[in-house]
Design a protein around this motif. Structure first.
Motif, PDB file in Angstrom:
ATOM      1  N   TYR A  79       0.778  -1.888  -0.075  1.00  0.00           N
ATOM      2  CA  TYR A  79      -0.127   0.019  -0.646  1.00  0.00           C
ATOM      3  C   TYR A  79       0.774   1.168  -0.039  1.00  0.00           C
ATOM      4  O   TYR A  79       2.056   1.310   0.664  1.00  0.00           O
ATOM      5  CB  TYR A  79      -0.874  -0.202   1.687  1.00  0.00           C
ATOM      6  N   CYS A  91      -9.673  -1.062   5.817  1.00  0.00           N
ATOM      7  CA  CYS A  91      -9.435  -2.666   5.585  1.00  0.00           C
ATOM      8  C   CYS A  91     -11.321  -2.467   5.575  1.00  0.00           C
ATOM      9  O   CYS A  91     -11.422  -2.546   7.463  1.00  0.00           O
ATOM     10  CB  CYS A  91      -8.887  -3.237   6.407  1.00  0.00           C
ATOM     11  N   LEU A 104      -1.162  -5.360   0.768  1.00  0.00           N
ATOM     12  CA  LEU A 104      -2.487  -5.535   0.722  1.00  0.00           C
ATOM     13  C   LEU A 104      -2.930  -6.661   0.111  1.00  0.00           C
ATOM     14  O   LEU A 104      -1.815  -7.163  -1.016  1.00  0.00           O
ATOM     15  CB  LEU A 104      -3.331  -4.493   0.774  1.00  0.00           C
ATOM     16  N   ARG A 105      -4.361  -7.633  -0.192  1.00  0.00           N
ATOM     17  CA  ARG A 105      -4.408  -8.405  -1.094  1.00  0.00           C
ATOM     18  C   ARG A 105      -5.356  -8.022  -1.971  1.00  0.00           C
ATOM     19  O   ARG A 105      -6.169  -7.396  -1.250  1.00  0.00           O
ATOM     20  CB  ARG A 105      -4.751 -10.128  -0.140  1.00  0.00           C
ATOM     21  N   VAL A 106      -5.229  -7.657  -3.300  1.00  0.00           N
ATOM     22  CA  VAL A 106      -5.967  -7.188  -4.078  1.00  0.00           C
ATOM     23  C   VAL A 106      -6.731  -8.258  -5.003  1.00  0.00           C
ATOM     24  O   VAL A 106      -6.151  -8.909  -5.585  1.00  0.00           O
ATOM     25  CB  VAL A 106      -5.295  -6.556  -4.822  1.00  0.00           C
ATOM     26  N   SER A 111     -10.916  -6.052  -7.588  1.00  0.00           N
ATOM     27  CA  SER A 111      -9.595  -5.006  -7.170  1.00  0.00           C
ATOM     28  C   SER A 111      -9.975  -4.135  -5.729  1.00  0.00           C
ATOM     29  O   SER A 111      -9.457  -3.271  -5.450  1.00  0.00           O
ATOM     30  CB  SER A 111      -8.713  -4.551  -8.316  1.00  0.00           C
ATOM     31  N   GLY A 113      -9.149  -4.552  -2.267  1.00  0.00           N
ATOM     32  CA  GLY A 113      -8.119  -4.730  -1.043  1.00  0.00           C
ATOM     33  C   GLY A 113      -8.153  -4.692   0.628  1.00  0.00           C
ATOM     34  O   GLY A 113      -9.421  -3.933   0.578  1.00  0.00           O
TER      35      GLY A 113
END
Ligand SMILES: [Zn+2]
Ligand SMILES: [Zn+2]
Length: 142
Positions: A79, A91, A104-106, A111, A113
């Protein structure tokens, strides 16, 4: 027709032939016993395998979440603060703000995050995006 090669050609050699016959019977019995045990074991294995199959089918069919193997396929991004403008910079799971440099997992479909730890915990029990409910089950790559 000569009785040369027939089965009971030697009437005087009864003793040793009997022993051989008994040993042969024992071997046959042992083989049968092994076959029985093998069949029983196989039956047990098949039953266990079927149960495993049913369990795994239930897990993948129902909303039981993603597997760790699939989690690792979702891209991770670092990020970076968007310089003043804060659009979805927090989040949605823990409602904590993203910190510069945080991983972060996108999600590939929408898309959205999330913190890696937050989304991993969520996805292990829910196979969809917590923000928009986009399913992640069909994302699986070959
Ligand atoms: Zn979070
Ligand atoms: Zn989403």
């Amino acid at each position: 027709m000569h009785g040369d090669g027939s089965i009971s050609s030697t009437p005087d050699g009864g003793g040793p032939e009997r022993e051989v016959f008994d040993t042969g019977m024992l071997i046959i019995l042992a083989v049968l016993l092994f076959a029985l045990l093998f069949a029983l074991g196989l039956n047990l294995l098949v039953r266990c395998g079927l149960q495993q199959l049913i369990i795994s089918a239930q897990q993948s069919g129902a909303s039981m979440g993603l597997k760790k193997r699939m989690l690792s396929r979702i891209p991770v991004a670092v990020y970076r603060s968007p310089d003043g403008i804060s659009t979805s910079s927090e989040c949605p799971i823990c409602l904590g703000e993203f910190i510069d440099g945080e991983r972060l997992r996108v999600l590939p479909k929408c898309s959205h995050g999330f913190h890696v730890g937050c989304i991993d915990t969520w996805l292990l029990s829910h196979p969809s995006c917590p923000s928009c409910r986009a399913s992640l089950q069909e994302v699986e790559l070959p």
